[in-house]
Design an enzyme around this catalytic site. Structure first.
Site, short mmCIF file in Angstrom:
data_model
loop_
_atom_site.label_atom_id
_atom_site.label_comp_id
_atom_site.label_asym_id
_atom_site.label_seq_id
_atom_site.Cartn_x
_atom_site.Cartn_y
_atom_site.Cartn_z
N LYS A 111 0.85 -1.21 0.00
CA LYS A 111 0.00 0.00 0.00
C LYS A 111 0.88 1.25 0.00
O LYS A 111 0.51 2.27 -0.59
CB LYS A 111 -0.95 0.00 1.20
CG LYS A 111 -1.96 -1.14 1.15
CD LYS A 111 -3.39 -0.69 1.00
CE LYS A 111 -4.22 -1.86 0.50
NZ LYS A 111 -5.62 -1.74 0.49
N LYS A 191 -3.52 -10.25 -6.77
CA LYS A 191 -4.72 -10.60 -6.00
C LYS A 191 -5.90 -9.81 -6.53
O LYS A 191 -5.77 -8.62 -6.84
CB LYS A 191 -4.46 -10.22 -4.54
CG LYS A 191 -5.54 -10.61 -3.58
CD LYS A 191 -5.34 -9.95 -2.21
CE LYS A 191 -5.86 -8.53 -2.19
NZ LYS A 191 -6.48 -8.10 -0.92
N LYS A 194 -10.23 -4.51 -5.02
CA LYS A 194 -11.06 -3.37 -5.43
C LYS A 194 -10.17 -2.28 -5.99
O LYS A 194 -10.44 -1.72 -7.05
CB LYS A 194 -11.82 -2.83 -4.22
CG LYS A 194 -12.83 -3.79 -3.64
CD LYS A 194 -13.32 -3.29 -2.28
CE LYS A 194 -13.61 -4.43 -1.35
NZ LYS A 194 -13.15 -4.21 0.02
N1 AQP Z 1 -8.52 -11.85 -3.95
C1 AQP Z 1 -8.93 -12.34 -2.78
N2 AQP Z 1 -8.99 -13.68 -2.60
C2 AQP Z 1 -9.42 -14.19 -1.41
N3 AQP Z 1 -9.82 -13.41 -0.37
C3 AQP Z 1 -9.80 -12.08 -0.52
N4 AQP Z 1 -10.12 -11.06 0.29
C4 AQP Z 1 -9.91 -9.89 -0.35
N5 AQP Z 1 -9.44 -10.12 -1.58
C5 AQP Z 1 -9.35 -11.47 -1.72
C6 AQP Z 1 -10.65 -11.20 1.65
O1 AQP Z 1 -11.85 -10.46 1.75
C7 AQP Z 1 -11.98 -9.99 3.08
C8 AQP Z 1 -12.37 -8.53 3.07
O2 AQP Z 1 -11.35 -7.81 2.39
P1 AQP Z 1 -11.24 -6.24 2.56
O3 AQP Z 1 -12.09 -5.56 1.59
O4 AQP Z 1 -11.48 -5.84 3.94
O5 AQP Z 1 -9.75 -5.95 2.36
P2 AQP Z 1 -8.79 -6.23 1.19
O6 AQP Z 1 -8.09 -7.53 1.40
O7 AQP Z 1 -7.89 -5.06 1.21
O8 AQP Z 1 -9.72 -6.31 -0.10
P3 AQP Z 1 -9.41 -5.68 -1.47
O9 AQP Z 1 -10.48 -5.96 -2.41
O10 AQP Z 1 -8.06 -6.08 -1.89
O11 AQP Z 1 -9.50 -4.16 -1.12
P4 AQP Z 1 -8.49 -3.03 -1.46
O12 AQP Z 1 -8.33 -3.08 -2.93
O13 AQP Z 1 -9.21 -1.82 -0.96
O14 AQP Z 1 -7.22 -3.30 -0.74
C9 AQP Z 1 -10.67 -10.26 3.80
O15 AQP Z 1 -10.82 -11.38 4.64
C10 AQP Z 1 -9.72 -10.57 2.68
O16 AQP Z 1 -8.70 -11.47 3.07
#
Ligand code: AQP
Length: 326
Positions: A111, A191, A194
């Site tokens: 990040k 991965k 979003k």
């Molecule tokens: N690609 C993924 N595969 C499996 N699990 C995933 N999670 C997120 N992406 C994947 C799981 O979803 C839960 C909630 O995630 P979050 O939105 O709180 O945080 P994140 O991991 O930061 O999700 P994003 O989509 O990647 O958001 P951004 O882009 O904002 O950083 C968690 O349990 C996560 O492990």
């Protein structure tokens, strides 16, 4: 009953990774555990975000959790900023967390690279707030995707440090991984996320889902239709494993390795299964969206129940720290 805690950020569309990595597993686990699920808005403000959209995104995230099968009957669902003790405990945990531990977190490093113009303290102490989220409820289990495992390890470390320095009042939480803990994006490389905009949203229109799926990267070594492929390195096959039954998986595995099934046919089969699972969720989300007052009630009820637990823990923590309590 054993307790689980997990959270989701209101940072935009909920995607297939969030769904199979976390939310669907949360629904499965509701029968076995005392469940607390949280829309973690204070985590979402560690990066730049559209202020005018935060309220709607927070309510939408809660709505999606309900559309996926969570309910006030099987879980407490609330918004992180509605229970003030989260940030209070995070401050206390800051005082037992070595800086070196947070600096080495992979998500912080990633990040920090993505948001070079705003590498703030919150971005670095994100996993400390996450430890507070979990331990405020003395949750022993945290169902998350693979990307969060390192943070749960740090939560254990923080609990250990606090317990060792003061008094053993916190459990050392364990992660619970789903059967698909890591879904890659449609680029087949990073991965699904979003912020990387490489995702398939679970509420997207069928046409949009198919367009993204049609163009999604498969086994890069399978250049022509007649080349045999390797399901083990194909992200579409990984997603299939989360949505398709064993018979179909065997058919695809064999068909891909012998070039009997082409990538487009394989994607069509996946699309059919995605439609079957996601259409009822989309329909339920549409229905729930007509009564946002209901979503607000669910969140208020969840915040009241969780607020009471949080208050008890914080009273205990303040006493444990030896603070003057009038
Ligand atoms: N690609 C993924 N595969 C499996 N699990 C995933 N999670 C997120 N992406 C994947 C799981 O979803 C839960 C909630 O995630 P979050 O939105 O709180 O945080 P994140 O991991 O930061 O999700 P994003 O989509 O990647 O958001 P951004 O882009 O904002 O950083 C968690 O349990 C996560 O492990």
């Amino acid at each position: 009953m054993k307790r689980i805690f997990s959270g989701i950020q209101p940072t935009g569309d909920i995607h297939l990774g969030n769904y199979v990595g976390a939310i669907r597993n949360w629904v499965y686990l509701t029968g076995e555990y005392d469940c607390i699920f949280c829309v973690v808005d204070y985590h979402a403000i560690t990066v730049e975000y559209p202020i005018e959209e935060m309220r709607r995104r927070t309510l939408d995230a809660a709505l999606i959790l309900l559309a996926c099968g969570l309910s006030p009957e099987n879980a407490n669902i609330f918004v992180q900023s509605h229970v003030r003790e989260h940030t209070e405990l995070a401050w206390i945990f800051d005082t037992v967390t070595p800086i070196g531990e947070v600096e080495r977190m992979t998500q912080f490093k990633d990040k920090a690279k993505q948001h070079r113009s705003n590498i703030n303290m919150g971005l670095m102490s994100y996993p400390v707030l996450q430890a507070a989220d979990i331990l405020l409820y003395k949750a022993g289990f945290v169902p998350v995707g693979e990307d969060q495992v390192q943070h749960i390890e740090l939560s254990r470390e923080i609990a250990r440090k606090f317990n060792g320095r003061f008094k053993p009042i916190f459990p050392e939480p364990q992660e619970i991984l789903s059967m698909a803990p890591k879904i890659l994006g449609v680029d087949g490389q990073s991965k699904m996320s979003k912020t990387l905009n490489n995702y398939i949203g679970i509420l997207e229109e069928e046409g949009e889902i198919w367009e993204k799926l049609r163009n999604a990267v498969t086994d890069v070594n399978r250049v022509r239709r007649n080349d045999p492929g390797d399901p083990a390195v194909c992200n579409i096959y990984t997603i299939h494993r989360a949505f398709s039954d064993n018979n179909m998986l065997l058919e695809i595995d064999k068909g891909c390795k012998t070039a009997g099934i082409g990538c487009i046919d394989c994607k069509k089969m996946l699309f059919g299964n995605l439609k079957n699972e996601l259409t009822p969720i989309r329909e339920k989300a549409l229905a729930l969206g007509k009564d946002m007052g209901y979503i607000e009630d669910v969140l208020a009820k969840g915040a009241a129940a969780c607020g009471a637990i949080a208050k008890t823990t914080m009273d205990e923590v303040r006493e444990t720290l030896g603070l003057y309590i009038p």
